[in-house]
Scaffold this motif. Structure first.
Motif, PDB file in Angstrom:
ATOM      1  N   GLN A 168       0.833  -1.202   0.000  1.00 43.52           N
ATOM      2  CA  GLN A 168       0.000   0.000   0.000  1.00 43.52           C
ATOM      3  C   GLN A 168       0.871   1.257   0.000  1.00 43.52           C
ATOM      4  OE1 GLN A 168      -3.395   0.145  -0.329  1.00 43.52           O
ATOM      5  NE2 GLN A 168      -3.071   2.343  -0.543  1.00 43.52           N
ATOM      6  N   GLU A 169       1.902   1.291   0.854  1.00 41.54           N
ATOM      7  CA  GLU A 169       2.808   2.445   0.900  1.00 41.54           C
ATOM      8  C   GLU A 169       3.538   2.612  -0.430  1.00 41.54           C
ATOM      9  OE1 GLU A 169       4.375   2.674   5.472  1.00 41.54           O
ATOM     10  OE2 GLU A 169       4.963   0.918   4.290  1.00 41.54           O
ATOM     11  N   LEU A 170       4.006   1.503  -0.980  1.00 41.16           N
ATOM     12  CA  LEU A 170       4.710   1.526  -2.253  1.00 41.16           C
ATOM     13  C   LEU A 170       3.799   2.071  -3.354  1.00 41.16           C
ATOM     14  CD1 LEU A 170       7.343   0.761  -3.732  1.00 41.16           C
ATOM     15  CD2 LEU A 170       6.394  -1.541  -4.020  1.00 41.16           C
ATOM     16  N   ALA A 171       2.569   1.576  -3.397  1.00 40.34           N
ATOM     17  CA  ALA A 171       1.610   2.019  -4.412  1.00 40.34           C
ATOM     18  C   ALA A 171       1.356   3.519  -4.305  1.00 40.34           C
ATOM     19  CB  ALA A 171       0.299   1.244  -4.257  1.00 40.34           C
ATOM     20  N   GLU A 172       1.187   4.015  -3.090  1.00 42.58           N
ATOM     21  CA  GLU A 172       0.948   5.450  -2.899  1.00 42.58           C
ATOM     22  C   GLU A 172       2.125   6.281  -3.384  1.00 42.58           C
ATOM     23  OE1 GLU A 172      -0.053   5.984   1.235  1.00 42.58           O
ATOM     24  OE2 GLU A 172      -1.896   4.807   1.031  1.00 42.58           O
ATOM     25  N   LYS A 173       3.338   5.821  -3.114  1.00 41.52           N
ATOM     26  CA  LYS A 173       4.532   6.585  -3.478  1.00 41.52           C
ATOM     27  C   LYS A 173       4.744   6.650  -4.984  1.00 41.52           C
ATOM     28  CE  LYS A 173       7.082   5.964   0.814  1.00 41.52           C
ATOM     29  NZ  LYS A 173       7.551   7.268   1.211  1.00 41.52           N
ATOM     30  N   VAL A 174       4.260   5.634  -5.718  1.00 39.70           N
ATOM     31  CA  VAL A 174       4.449   5.644  -7.178  1.00 39.70           C
ATOM     32  C   VAL A 174       3.179   6.022  -7.937  1.00 39.70           C
ATOM     33  CG1 VAL A 174       6.368   4.005  -7.119  1.00 39.70           C
ATOM     34  CG2 VAL A 174       4.027   3.152  -7.470  1.00 39.70           C
ATOM     35  N   GLY A 175       2.123   6.340  -7.192  1.00 37.30           N
ATOM     36  CA  GLY A 175       0.898   6.817  -7.829  1.00 37.30           C
ATOM     37  C   GLY A 175       0.031   5.737  -8.437  1.00 37.30           C
ATOM     38  N   LEU A 176       0.027   4.556  -7.832  1.00 36.79           N
ATOM     39  CA  LEU A 176      -0.825   3.460  -8.301  1.00 36.79           C
ATOM     40  C   LEU A 176      -1.759   3.029  -7.181  1.00 36.79           C
ATOM     41  CD1 LEU A 176       1.745   1.059 -10.049  1.00 36.79           C
ATOM     42  CD2 LEU A 176       0.090   2.544 -11.182  1.00 36.79           C
ATOM     43  N   SER A 177      -2.763   2.262  -7.521  1.00 40.10           N
ATOM     44  CA  SER A 177      -3.545   1.594  -6.491  1.00 40.10           C
ATOM     45  C   SER A 177      -2.807   0.299  -6.127  1.00 40.10           C
ATOM     46  CB  SER A 177      -4.969   1.314  -6.970  1.00 40.10           C
ATOM     47  OG  SER A 177      -4.951   0.476  -8.097  1.00 40.10           O
ATOM     48  N   ALA A 178      -3.231  -0.330  -5.048  1.00 38.79           N
ATOM     49  CA  ALA A 178      -2.490  -1.472  -4.502  1.00 38.79           C
ATOM     50  C   ALA A 178      -2.409  -2.662  -5.465  1.00 38.79           C
ATOM     51  CB  ALA A 178      -3.106  -1.898  -3.174  1.00 38.79           C
ATOM     52  N   SER A 179      -3.506  -3.013  -6.116  1.00 43.19           N
ATOM     53  CA  SER A 179      -3.512  -4.208  -6.980  1.00 43.19           C
ATOM     54  C   SER A 179      -2.550  -4.106  -8.161  1.00 43.19           C
ATOM     55  CB  SER A 179      -4.919  -4.502  -7.476  1.00 43.19           C
ATOM     56  OG  SER A 179      -5.715  -4.934  -6.396  1.00 43.19           O
ATOM     57  N   PRO A 180      -2.583  -3.013  -8.955  1.00 42.98           N
ATOM     58  CA  PRO A 180      -1.626  -2.914 -10.059  1.00 42.98           C
ATOM     59  C   PRO A 180      -0.170  -2.873  -9.574  1.00 42.98           C
ATOM     60  CG  PRO A 180      -3.352  -1.270 -10.323  1.00 42.98           C
ATOM     61  CD  PRO A 180      -3.550  -1.915  -8.987  1.00 42.98           C
ATOM     62  N   CYS A 181       0.053  -2.242  -8.422  1.00 46.87           N
ATOM     63  CA  CYS A 181       1.414  -2.192  -7.880  1.00 46.87           C
ATOM     64  C   CYS A 181       1.882  -3.604  -7.522  1.00 46.87           C
ATOM     65  CB  CYS A 181       1.457  -1.269  -6.662  1.00 46.87           C
ATOM     66  SG  CYS A 181       3.118  -1.043  -5.997  1.00 46.87           S
ATOM     67  N   SER A 182       1.022  -4.347  -6.865  1.00 50.46           N
ATOM     68  CA  SER A 182       1.351  -5.722  -6.489  1.00 50.46           C
ATOM     69  C   SER A 182       1.626  -6.579  -7.722  1.00 50.46           C
ATOM     70  CB  SER A 182       0.203  -6.327  -5.683  1.00 50.46           C
ATOM     71  OG  SER A 182       0.486  -7.651  -5.336  1.00 50.46           O
ATOM     72  N   ARG A 183       0.835  -6.409  -8.774  1.00 48.40           N
ATOM     73  CA  ARG A 183       1.052  -7.171 -10.014  1.00 48.40           C
ATOM     74  C   ARG A 183       2.404  -6.826 -10.638  1.00 48.40           C
ATOM     75  NH1 ARG A 183      -4.535  -6.307 -10.678  1.00 48.40           N
ATOM     76  NH2 ARG A 183      -4.207  -4.494 -12.029  1.00 48.40           N
ATOM     77  N   ARG A 184       2.762  -5.546 -10.627  1.00 50.00           N
ATOM     78  CA  ARG A 184       4.055  -5.127 -11.186  1.00 50.00           C
ATOM     79  C   ARG A 184       5.213  -5.751 -10.401  1.00 50.00           C
ATOM     80  NH1 ARG A 184       4.645  -0.120 -14.325  1.00 50.00           N
ATOM     81  NH2 ARG A 184       2.616   0.526 -15.077  1.00 50.00           N
ATOM     82  N   VAL A 185       5.129  -5.696  -9.073  1.00 44.34           N
ATOM     83  CA  VAL A 185       6.196  -6.278  -8.248  1.00 44.34           C
ATOM     84  C   VAL A 185       6.301  -7.777  -8.519  1.00 44.34           C
ATOM     85  CG1 VAL A 185       6.927  -6.790  -5.882  1.00 44.34           C
ATOM     86  CG2 VAL A 185       6.104  -4.494  -6.467  1.00 44.34           C
ATOM     87  N   LYS A 186       5.180  -8.464  -8.568  1.00 38.22           N
ATOM     88  CA  LYS A 186       5.183  -9.905  -8.843  1.00 38.22           C
ATOM     89  C   LYS A 186       5.808 -10.207 -10.212  1.00 38.22           C
ATOM     90  CE  LYS A 186       2.105 -13.936  -8.916  1.00 38.22           C
ATOM     91  NZ  LYS A 186       2.970 -14.813  -8.208  1.00 38.22           N
ATOM     92  N   ALA A 187       5.467  -9.413 -11.213  1.00 33.77           N
ATOM     93  CA  ALA A 187       6.028  -9.616 -12.551  1.00 33.77           C
ATOM     94  C   ALA A 187       7.546  -9.401 -12.538  1.00 33.77           C
ATOM     95  CB  ALA A 187       5.363  -8.680 -13.553  1.00 33.77           C
TER      96      ALA A 187
END
Length: 161
Positions: free
Chosen positions: A26-45
């Motif tokens: 959640q913190e990571l997503a906020e810092k890069v301007g994404l919502s949590a789900s797309p951020c999580s998908r990017r990290v997983k990829a």
């Protein structure tokens, strides 16, 4: 699997994770301007494609009384694959050795970074472990007086192709 093409957001995620590995998604997503789900998908990829090699906790050596860092250059008598493999197998078993690099352009064949409590322990490491290898023809040790820079992050590109 197709090669993952990083974009600016991916680079921002990687930069943040290198410096602050304990950030929640959640913190990571906020810092890069994404919502949590797309951020999580990017990290997983990026994990699956190998851009993120793993996660670790960095410990303070001084809190464990490991105050002596030595760089040890090792020269072997011969350079057969069997001797190189044997040396490397032994070195990987020594917890004191933080890094081991095969070199070129030097009188030494390998350079070791050794983290240890004091000179007494270094002497034990040197005489009872390292130099028991019959293929070592020379060892040269240097000791760190002051660490000027140490980092675990790698330089990331500032621009994408």
């Amino acid at each position: 699997m197709a090669e993952l093409q990083l974009d600016k957001i991916d680079l921002a995620i990687l930069k943040l994770l290198q410096g602050q590995g304990k950030l929640s998604n959640q913190e990571l997503a906020e810092k890069v301007g994404l919502s949590a789900s797309p951020c999580s998908r990017r990290v997983k990829a990026m994990e699956e494609s190998g851009y993120i090699a793993g996660y670790a906790t960095l410990l303070s050596a001084e809190h464990f009384n490991l105050s002596l860092t030595a760089y040890v250059q090792v020269r072997l008598e011969k350079h057969s694959q069997a001797i190189l493999d044997s040396f490397e197998d032994k070195i990987t078993q020594y917890d004191e050795v933080q890094e081991c690099c095969l070199l070129t352009g030097s009188d030494a064949d390998y350079q070791l970074k050794v983290l240890i409590a004091d000179m007494k322990e270094f002497k034990t490491f040197l005489l009872e472990k390292l130099t028991t290898d019959p293929h070592i023809s020379g060892v040269k040790s240097s000791f760190v007086l002051k660490q000027v820079k140490s980092k675990t992050s790698i330089p990331l590109p500032t621009q994408l192709p």
